[in-house]
Design an enzyme around this catalytic site. Structure first.
Site, PDB file in Angstrom:
ATOM      1  N   ASP A  45      37.406  29.896  30.156  1.00 15.01           N
ATOM      2  CA  ASP A  45      38.237  29.112  31.061  1.00 15.01           C
ATOM      3  C   ASP A  45      37.419  28.113  31.874  1.00 15.01           C
ATOM      4  O   ASP A  45      37.857  26.987  32.124  1.00 15.01           O
ATOM      5  CB  ASP A  45      39.001  30.036  32.006  1.00 15.01           C
ATOM      6  CG  ASP A  45      40.117  30.789  31.296  1.00 15.01           C
ATOM      7  OD1 ASP A  45      40.631  30.279  30.290  1.00 15.01           O
ATOM      8  OD2 ASP A  45      40.465  31.891  31.753  1.00 15.01           O
ATOM      9  N   ALA A 155      49.693  26.531  36.666  1.00 18.13           N
ATOM     10  CA  ALA A 155      48.634  26.861  35.706  1.00 18.13           C
ATOM     11  C   ALA A 155      47.524  27.678  36.351  1.00 18.13           C
ATOM     12  O   ALA A 155      46.887  28.508  35.703  1.00 18.13           O
ATOM     13  CB  ALA A 155      48.063  25.587  35.086  1.00 18.13           C
TER      14      ALA A 155
END
Length: 258
Positions: A45, A155
């Site tokens: 990520d 998100a």
């Protein structure tokens, strides 16, 4: 559809990501980054955020299909080198609008930075931060005494925001999470969910005695006096996911994980 000549390949410097990149380069003819119609990103990520921020910096934004060679990989698809052409062709695309942080330091310097996940204000010393909080110019909390506070997008709502006991926001909800970090006063305040058109402001009370830093994803600005956060609708990023591994479904499932 073939990704050859259309998609560029970027990879985290970790050994696992570099090994995976070698595998893909043997199978595909990747385009140069400045000519690509899309990007294959290998890493975790953190590397995905780095890739997205680089596009914002370069002002050349293309869709990104990530594959996880990191730890959590919430923004990534599974690492499966086979049938990559077909996966990209069938991928479901999600648009993500970043936050814009406008921070003014104690010395008067103004710094602007984008944030895809969240903007956080954090105390710099052992003393708690004292913050005035506004929404669209109206004071909503005169004095928030805390370790910090953050504003998260949908998100980013399952990242630092969730760890701070903030709410999970579904994709497409058009909301922002305003979440305190270890609040001391008001003791019962646990945050708010605001329309994503809201301009959220913070004024640091006693900024010299109780210094506060502001962090937009991975960029930190120290000793701030004021910070304003709003959605930057001039910028839109596109993330591509396997249909059975899509971002909206993953965020929704997070609400039922105990």
């Amino acid at each position: 559809m073939t990704i050859d000549g259309k998609f560029a390949l970027v990879a985290s410097p970790t050994d696992s990501a570099q090994d995976a990149a070698t595998v893909l380069r043997r199978r595909h003819d990747f385009a140069e980054l400045d000519e690509a119609e899309g990007i294959i990103a290998l890493g975790g990520d953190g590397f995905m955020l780095q890739t997205l921020h680089q596009m914002l910096t370069d002002r050349r934004i293309v869709p990104v299909f990530g594959m996880n060679l990191g730890t959590v990989g919430f923004l990534m698809n599974e690492w499966k080198p086979d049938t990559l052409d077909q996966r990209v062709e069938k991928a479901k695309t999600f648009t993500v609008t970043p936050l814009r942080m406008e921070a003014v330091t104690v010395d008067g310097e103004t710094i602007s930075s984008a944030a895809i996940n969240e903007v956080s204000l954090l105390r710099e010393t052992r003393q708690t931060a004292k913050l005035e909080v506004t929404a669209d110019g109206r004071v909503v909390i005169e004095e928030l005494v805390c370790d910090g506070v953050l504003v998260a997008t949908p998100a980013g709502s399952t990242a630092y925001n969730l760890s701070a006991q903030g709410p999970i926001l579904p994709m497409g909800s058009n909301m922002l999470a305003l979440t305190p970090i270890s609040p001391f006063r008001p003791r019962r305040w646990r945050g708010a969910i605001l329309p994503d058109t809201t301009r959220i402001g913070f004024r640091v009370l006693e900024p010299v005695k109780r210094p506060v830093s502001a962090v937009a994803d991975q960029r930190e600005v120290r000793e701030v006096s004021t910070v304003e956060v709003h959605l930057d609708t001039s910028l839109t990023l596109s993330l591509m996911f396997d249909p059975d591994f899509a971002l909206d479904e993953r965020i929704a499932r997070e609400q039922f994980i105990v």
